[in-house]
Scaffold this motif. Structure first.
Motif, short mmCIF file in Angstrom:
data_model
loop_
_atom_site.label_atom_id
_atom_site.label_comp_id
_atom_site.label_asym_id
_atom_site.label_seq_id
_atom_site.Cartn_x
_atom_site.Cartn_y
_atom_site.Cartn_z
N GLY A 93 0.83 -1.46 -0.16
CA GLY A 93 0.04 0.06 -0.10
C GLY A 93 0.72 1.52 0.10
N GLY A 94 0.47 1.92 -0.94
CA GLY A 94 1.47 3.09 -1.05
C GLY A 94 0.70 4.64 -0.68
N GLY A 95 -0.05 4.20 0.16
CA GLY A 95 -0.88 5.65 0.79
C GLY A 95 0.20 6.49 1.88
N ILE A 96 -0.47 7.37 2.50
CA ILE A 96 0.60 8.29 3.41
C ILE A 96 1.25 7.26 4.39
N ALA A 97 0.38 6.17 5.16
CA ALA A 97 0.76 5.18 6.18
C ALA A 97 1.68 4.50 5.53
N GLY A 98 1.49 3.68 4.43
CA GLY A 98 2.77 2.82 3.73
C GLY A 98 3.99 3.52 3.42
N ILE A 99 3.87 4.89 2.88
CA ILE A 99 4.93 5.84 2.74
C ILE A 99 5.67 6.08 3.61
N GLN A 100 5.18 6.40 4.81
CA GLN A 100 5.82 6.87 6.02
C GLN A 100 6.60 5.43 6.54
N ALA A 101 5.98 4.28 6.57
CA ALA A 101 6.69 3.15 6.89
C ALA A 101 7.88 2.78 6.16
N ALA A 102 7.81 2.90 4.78
CA ALA A 102 8.76 2.53 4.02
C ALA A 102 9.92 3.55 3.99
N LEU A 103 9.61 4.83 4.24
CA LEU A 103 10.65 5.96 4.53
C LEU A 103 11.28 5.55 5.70
N ASP A 104 10.75 5.36 6.72
CA ASP A 104 11.48 5.29 8.13
C ASP A 104 12.37 4.02 7.80
N LEU A 105 11.84 2.90 7.53
CA LEU A 105 12.62 1.67 7.21
C LEU A 105 13.78 1.91 6.46
N GLY A 106 13.59 2.46 5.43
CA GLY A 106 14.73 2.80 4.30
C GLY A 106 15.77 3.76 5.09
N GLY A 120 0.54 7.22 -3.55
CA GLY A 120 -0.16 8.40 -2.98
C GLY A 120 -1.47 8.03 -2.07
N GLY A 121 -2.07 6.94 -2.35
CA GLY A 121 -3.23 6.53 -1.61
C GLY A 121 -4.41 7.69 -1.78
N PHE A 122 -4.91 7.74 -0.50
CA PHE A 122 -6.15 8.68 -0.76
C PHE A 122 -5.65 10.36 -0.22
N MET A 123 -4.65 10.63 0.21
CA MET A 123 -4.60 11.96 0.73
C MET A 123 -4.13 12.87 -0.44
N TYR A 124 -3.61 12.53 -1.60
CA TYR A 124 -3.45 13.46 -2.67
C TYR A 124 -4.58 13.87 -3.30
N LYS A 125 -5.68 13.11 -3.14
CA LYS A 125 -7.01 13.53 -3.77
C LYS A 125 -7.80 14.91 -2.83
N LEU A 126 -7.12 14.99 -1.86
CA LEU A 126 -7.82 15.75 -0.80
C LEU A 126 -7.54 17.16 -1.06
N SER A 127 -8.42 18.23 -0.75
CA SER A 127 -7.96 19.61 -0.85
C SER A 127 -7.12 20.04 0.30
N LYS A 128 -7.61 20.05 1.69
CA LYS A 128 -6.77 20.51 2.39
C LYS A 128 -6.82 19.49 3.54
N THR A 129 -6.22 19.59 4.79
CA THR A 129 -6.06 18.75 5.70
C THR A 129 -6.70 19.44 7.10
N PHE A 130 -7.40 18.75 7.86
CA PHE A 130 -8.10 19.51 9.12
C PHE A 130 -7.26 19.11 10.29
N PRO A 131 -7.04 19.97 11.18
CA PRO A 131 -7.73 21.32 11.48
C PRO A 131 -6.84 22.49 10.86
N THR A 132 -5.74 22.14 10.50
CA THR A 132 -4.74 23.17 10.13
C THR A 132 -4.93 23.72 8.87
#
Lengths: 452, 93
Positions: free
Chosen positions: A29-42, A58-70
């Motif tokens: 899975g190459g969404g934000i959780a999988g990317i984070q895990a891969a980067l940390d292990l790498g 990219g998974g789901f996150m790249y489809k979104l407009s903005k993050t909440f609450p920031t």
């Protein structure tokens, strides 16, 4: 589309069976959780292979407009991480690939079969110019925009795709060859001689970060999603609000009018035993409040009403975010919506129970209704384990061995999970779990390799 | 990958015998007709989606989907907005 269907197609040559490759960790899975895990292990020096079934990570996150609450730009956060994982020297990516089978041979020894689907585009030559897409005569709904607009049968998945390489959708191809003739590379990057490849991997540990599915709003028949064009779901609205949106403005699908009286209905497919999902989806209240604020910014004259059961603003700065929405003039009505009716001009009558005013049945007119749909588990991954059972809970989310003390380890030792594969959660929590799974994975590998 | 094969789409069709499904070729013909009707409707000047739909005799939601997809692919562009919140579209270029 099932993995099996890829074996049933006709190809220019035989399916390619590749020799075994060895890695420390497989991340699925190459969404934000999988990317984070891969980067940390790498970064820790582990050799990682990341498998993503879609044509871009990219998974789901790249489809979104903005993050909440920031209210940070979601793709501005996701895209650099996508590039980082793509270029990381310790991480190999198998994109547009699906895990077919996993067998545990012993501690720290998993054998994995992965099908790499053909893109019919040579990734070493394609520059992502999009000329093939312009030339293609077929138009079908684009999954990236949840069908709000069309895409071609050969297409760049989205503007910031990683890799930014075209992909041919064979199911909608008419084999006219226009794409190949339009391709400016020499020889053309379009390559119909490609065949699927089967990768055989030997890995020490596995992280599952396969995300979730959105609730299918058609199952709530009283809301007429899929029938009334101006009843959309919240991910449609997130696309309409994103800088990479499919339309040039926020427009309603029935006739291209800019809406000025928008309703949100919360808990669609969550906290609802009638659709077999009694759980709260945890993010719908906040993404709806986020979208409502963004609408107020984009359409200053628009009225926004949120129909809710409870507002669950439980995270850091969430309550303030909610209060801010009220201060901006967003109307919040406590009450379940019973049904929606459509008027001849496409406007909608919402019938609701007004709980704070004695529970009387009321109606209100809106020109666009957004269903805040819940999250459901992605159940496919549990079926790929051979000889071992990946435990899931009653709804189907991966069940950790200990929800409190060990929340990312699964019932199969050496297999960890992160993000929404474990249950509904927001982006920061998914990133935290990606890091936690990476850490647990490293500890596991150190233990089993030290021992053997 | 193509190993010197020229016109790989044609070679793929020859080798596999695969033909495009009829519903897809019909869809492409339909898309071409819709494109022609919409651009024709805009010859006299910019129009809103309901105005285009009325002129070409197509459902407003389907007209909206095609018009907005053609905007995405740079065939059409929004020109101005009416007081009712509709955009008027014109052929680009």
């Amino acid at each position: 589309m099932s993995v099996k269907s890829w074996y049933e197609r006709k190809y220019y040559g035989e399916i390619e069976d590749l020799p075994e490759e060895e890695y420390d960790v497989l991340v699925i899975g190459g969404g934000i959780a999988g990317i984070q895990a891969a980067l940390d292990l790498g970064d820790m020096g582990f050799k990682v292979v990341l498998v993503e079934k879609e044509p871009s990570i990219g998974g789901f996150m790249y489809k979104l407009s903005k993050t909440f609450p920031t209210m940070d730009c979601a793709s501005c956060i996701a895209t650099p991480r996508m590039a980082q994982v793509f270029h990381h020297p310790m991480i190999d990516l198998l994109i547009y690939s699906e895990v077919e089978e996993i067998e545990k041979k012993g501690e720290g020894d998993f054998r994995v079969k992965v099908l790499e689907k053909p893109r019919f585009v040579d990734s070493s030559r394609c520059t992502g110019c999009g000329q093939c897409e312009l030339a293609c005569p077929v138009i079908v709904p684009h999954e990236y925009d949840w069908g709000l607009a069309g895409r071609k049968a050969v297409y760049i998945p989205f503007d910031t795709a990683v890799p930014r390489i075209a992909v041919v959708d064979l199911d909608h191809c008419i084999y006219c060859g226009q794409c190949e003739r339009a391709c400016p590379t020499e020889p053309p990057s379009i390559d119909f001689t490609q065949v699927p490849k089967i990768h055989h991997l030997k890995v020490g540990a596995i992280i599952i970060a396969t995300g979730f599915h959105l609730f299918d709003a058609r199952l709530k028949e009283n809301y007429h999603f899929g029938e009334y064009p101006n009843v959309i779901h919240a991910m449609h609205m997130d696309r309409l609000l994103a800088p990479t949106r499919p339309y040039h403005a926020i427009l309603r699908p029935s006739d291209g009018k800019e809406p000025n009286n928008i309703a949100y209905i919360l808990c669609v497919g969550s906290r609802d035993k009638t659709v077999n999902n009694p759980n709260c989806s945890q993010i719908c209240c906040m993404y709806s409040i986020k979208q409502a604020q963004l609408i107020m910014g984009a359409l200053p004259l628009a009225d926004v009403t949120i129909y809710y059961i409870d507002i669950r603003a439980f995270g850091k700065a969430f309550e303030e975010f909610y209060q801010q929405a009220k201060d901006m003039g967003i109307m919040l009505v406590k009450g379940r919506v019973a049904k929606i009716e459509q008027k001849e001009n496409g406007d909608l009558i919402v019938w609701y129970e007004d709980i704070e005013n004695g529970g009387k049945l009321c109606k209100a007119e809106h020109d666009l209704v957004v269903l805040s749909v819940g999250l459901l588990p992605n159940k496919e991954i549990a079926n790929v384990f051979k000889g071992q059972k990946l435990e899931v809970d009653d709804v189907g989310w991966i069940k950790p061995v200990d929800e409190n003390a060990n929340p990312v380890e699964t019932s199969i030792r050496g297999v960890f999970a992160a993000g929404t594969a474990l249950g509904p959660k927001d982006i920061p929590d998914s990133v935290i779990e990606g890091g936690a799974a990476a850490m647990q994975c490293a500890a596991y590998l150190s233990e089993v390799r030290g021992r053997h | 990958m193509s190993g010197g094969v020229k016109n790989t789409v044609l070679e793929y069709r020859k080798k596999t015998g695969v033909e495009p499904p009829k519903e897809l070729t019909e869809l492409v013909k339909e898309i071409n007709k819709i494109k022609a009707k919409i651009t024709n409707a805009l010859k006299e000047g910019p129009k809103t989606i309901p105005e285009i739909a009325k002129e070409i005799g197509m459902k407003e939601s389907l007209t909206a989907w095609y018009v907005l997809t053609f905007v995405k692919y740079d065939l059409l562009e929004p020109e101005s907005q009416t007081d009712e919140g509709y955009y008027r579209y014109k052929v680009k270029g």
